[in-house]
Design a protein around this motif. Structure first.
Motif, PDB file in Angstrom:
ATOM      1  N   ILE A 102       0.488   9.191 -23.001  1.00 22.17           N
ATOM      2  CA  ILE A 102       1.965   8.474 -22.758  1.00 22.17           C
ATOM      3  C   ILE A 102       2.452   7.584 -23.559  1.00 22.17           C
ATOM      4  N   ALA A 103       1.487   6.590 -23.942  1.00 21.58           N
ATOM      5  CA  ALA A 103       1.802   5.571 -24.879  1.00 21.58           C
ATOM      6  C   ALA A 103       2.064   6.179 -26.329  1.00 21.58           C
ATOM      7  N   ALA A 104       1.363   7.121 -26.571  1.00 22.01           N
ATOM      8  CA  ALA A 104       1.880   7.843 -27.845  1.00 22.01           C
ATOM      9  C   ALA A 104       3.166   8.340 -27.856  1.00 22.01           C
ATOM     10  N   LEU A 105       3.347   9.067 -26.928  1.00 20.92           N
ATOM     11  CA  LEU A 105       4.745   9.765 -26.703  1.00 20.92           C
ATOM     12  C   LEU A 105       5.824   8.498 -26.915  1.00 20.92           C
ATOM     13  N   VAL A 118      15.312   5.603 -19.662  1.00 18.22           N
ATOM     14  CA  VAL A 118      15.123   6.390 -18.117  1.00 18.22           C
ATOM     15  C   VAL A 118      15.023   5.324 -17.107  1.00 18.22           C
ATOM     16  N   LEU A 119      15.015   4.360 -17.401  1.00 19.50           N
ATOM     17  CA  LEU A 119      15.023   3.102 -16.257  1.00 19.50           C
ATOM     18  C   LEU A 119      16.339   2.429 -16.416  1.00 19.50           C
ATOM     19  N   ASP A 120      17.667   3.191 -16.569  1.00 16.22           N
ATOM     20  CA  ASP A 120      18.674   2.504 -16.722  1.00 16.22           C
ATOM     21  C   ASP A 120      19.063   2.072 -15.219  1.00 16.22           C
ATOM     22  N   GLY A 121      19.565   0.825 -15.095  1.00 20.49           N
ATOM     23  CA  GLY A 121      19.623   0.578 -13.703  1.00 20.49           C
ATOM     24  C   GLY A 121      18.789  -0.429 -12.721  1.00 20.49           C
ATOM     25  N   ALA A 122      17.491  -0.078 -13.227  1.00 24.24           N
ATOM     26  CA  ALA A 122      16.091  -0.768 -12.603  1.00 24.24           C
ATOM     27  C   ALA A 122      16.014  -2.200 -13.238  1.00 24.24           C
ATOM     28  N   ASP A 397      10.615  12.516 -17.299  1.00 23.51           N
ATOM     29  CA  ASP A 397      11.846  12.444 -17.774  1.00 23.51           C
ATOM     30  C   ASP A 397      11.744  11.863 -19.338  1.00 23.51           C
ATOM     31  N   LEU A 398      10.850  11.459 -19.798  1.00 23.60           N
ATOM     32  CA  LEU A 398      10.599  10.698 -21.141  1.00 23.60           C
ATOM     33  C   LEU A 398      11.349  11.509 -22.298  1.00 23.60           C
ATOM     34  N   GLN A 399      10.717  12.788 -22.364  1.00 23.47           N
ATOM     35  CA  GLN A 399      10.977  13.413 -23.657  1.00 23.47           C
ATOM     36  C   GLN A 399      12.362  13.918 -23.566  1.00 23.47           C
ATOM     37  N   GLY A 400      12.806  14.107 -22.560  1.00 29.67           N
ATOM     38  CA  GLY A 400      14.173  14.777 -22.563  1.00 29.67           C
ATOM     39  C   GLY A 400      15.260  13.391 -22.476  1.00 29.67           C
TER      40      GLY A 400
END
Length: 423
Positions: A102-105, A118-122, A397-400
């Motif tokens: 996941i870190a490599a991604l 992906v953490l918009d608002g958090a 959700d990361l890749q998208g």
């Protein structure tokens, strides 16, 4: 080979879906007793579980129950049914490799090539009751690069704990403000105590002389990346740990976590009185690793694939009066050229004490491509982003969510960075 007591108990609780209190009731013991069995081995309050309790647990709940083939990384990071990262003991070889994937991604995001909100608002609560620069800023930057916002606090002076508020009350209050929390605290075991009162994810940013799990994760990922470049593997490697091994939570966490690999030769190089705790040596040997202790760099650095240096942990000392390492423990260009392998990787959890009299990792190695300390700190962003993504459940959700970054960025960060370390 028997697993660590703390890992064994956590695996059982996670597999059964029981809280600490519920598990203690099942065992017929007080929760306080269970808490002492779960404390890091370096803690003065940690206690060894009796053989009869081991046998009771193994008979009542066979080991296979906690080794489900479908066990995901998020499952392994649950404590009392809540996703927390509190200890290196939560990881095995498979979960480490999954996290590193996941870190490599996320590396293109850390390298400012991609945006991934992906953490918009958090909102992250960065609660540091001990001084910190790298760890606090690294967590904050990692969260921001995933689109979140960060609130910081540093030191007891500016907290209600200075007014007598309990850690439990503080936990409940701030958990109402944030989506995830990073806590650094000067008392060993305090982060686990903080986490058990809330259901908001908590990450251990360092607890006294206990653990620093994300630093160990960063260190091992760095070693793995450096070894890939050199065509090596961690299995069967020789790793020298140099300096204050008695008080350093980062080096002790690394030593413990590396034991999920196979047949490592650990060379422990420390002045008298600052050696690695005996119980940690015994665990490594029981796990099938070779451990040798050295009092000079000449034998300690020879044949090492990794040289991991640490500074004197003055803030953790009580009766010790040593102000710096003896001069023979200074890792400088002369020591590296005289005793180390040509391709040895040199690491340090930082900060290093750059003053000459400190005899820490010397600045005359700056610019040497073998010095990986800044690649190490850079790796902390992607690794901590991966931890956030796992604990908050956004990995799918990361890749998208990724798109190209449009702002200007330099080719490399530092003017003395190795030619192969580019943004």
């Amino acid at each position: 080979m028997r697993t660590l007591q703390q890992d064994f108990l956590r695996q059982k609780m996670q597999a059964l879906g029981l809280t600490r209190e519920q598990f203690a009731n099942q065992l017929g013991v007080k929760k306080r007793a269970l808490d002492t069995w779960l404390l890091p081995v370096a803690s003065k309050e940690a206690r060894q579980m009796s053989e009869s309790v081991w046998q009771l647990i193994e008979q009542r709940w066979p080991l296979a129950l906690s080794q489900r083939p479908d066990c995901s990384l998020l499952d392994t990071l649950h404590c009392d049914g809540v996703p927390h990262l509190l200890s290196v003991g939560q990881f095995n070889r498979d979960s480490l490799e999954e996290l590193f994937g996941i870190a490599a991604l996320l590396e293109p995001v850390a390298r400012r090539q991609k945006i991934c909100p992906v953490l918009d608002g958090a909102v992250l609560g960065n609660l540091f009751f001990e001084p910190s620069t790298r760890t606090r800023l690294s967590f904050g930057a990692a969260f921001c690069r995933l689109g979140g916002s960060v609130c910081d606090t540093t030191g007891f002076t500016f907290s209600s704990m200075a007014k007598g508020e309990s850690l439990a009350d503080t936990a409940r209050v701030v958990a109402g403000y944030f989506d995830i929390l990073v806590l650094r605290h000067p008392e060993t075991g305090s982060v686990a105590h903080f986490a058990e009162h809330i259901e908001v994810p908590v990450i251990n940013g360092g607890d006294g002389s206990g653990e620093h799990p994300t630093q160990a994760l960063v260190d091992i990922w760095t070693i793995a990346k450096e070894f890939r470049r050199l065509g090596k593997q961690i299995d069967g490697s020789c790793i020298a740990l140099v300096g204050d091994l008695q008080h350093g939570r980062a080096v002790q966490s690394l030593f413990r976590l590396l034991q999920v690999f196979r047949s490592i030769h650990f060379k422990l190089v420390a002045p008298a009185g600052l050696e690695m705790p005996r119980e940690l040596l015994e665990q490594a040997e029981a796990a099938g690793h070779r451990v040798t202790q050295h009092s000079v760099l000449e034998t300690g650095l020879r044949d090492a694939d990794v040289i991991y240096a640490t500074r004197i942990q003055r803030e953790r000392m009580t009766t010790e009066v040593m102000e710096s390492y003896p001069a023979r423990f200074r890792i400088d260009r002369n020591a590296i050229e005289s005793f180390a392998r040509k391709e040895a990787v040199i690491l340090h959890p930082l900060p290093r004490d750059s003053t000459v009299e400190a005899n820490d990792l010397a600045t005359d190695l700056d610019g040497d491509p073998r010095l990986g300390i800044f690649r190490q700190t850079d790796n902390g962003i992607a690794l901590r982003m991966a931890v956030f993504a796992v604990l908050l459940g956004v990995v799918p959700d990361l890749q998208g969510a990724m798109r190209d970054a449009r702002w200007r960025r330099p080719a490399r960060v530092g003017r003395q960075d190795a030619t192969f370390h580019l943004l």
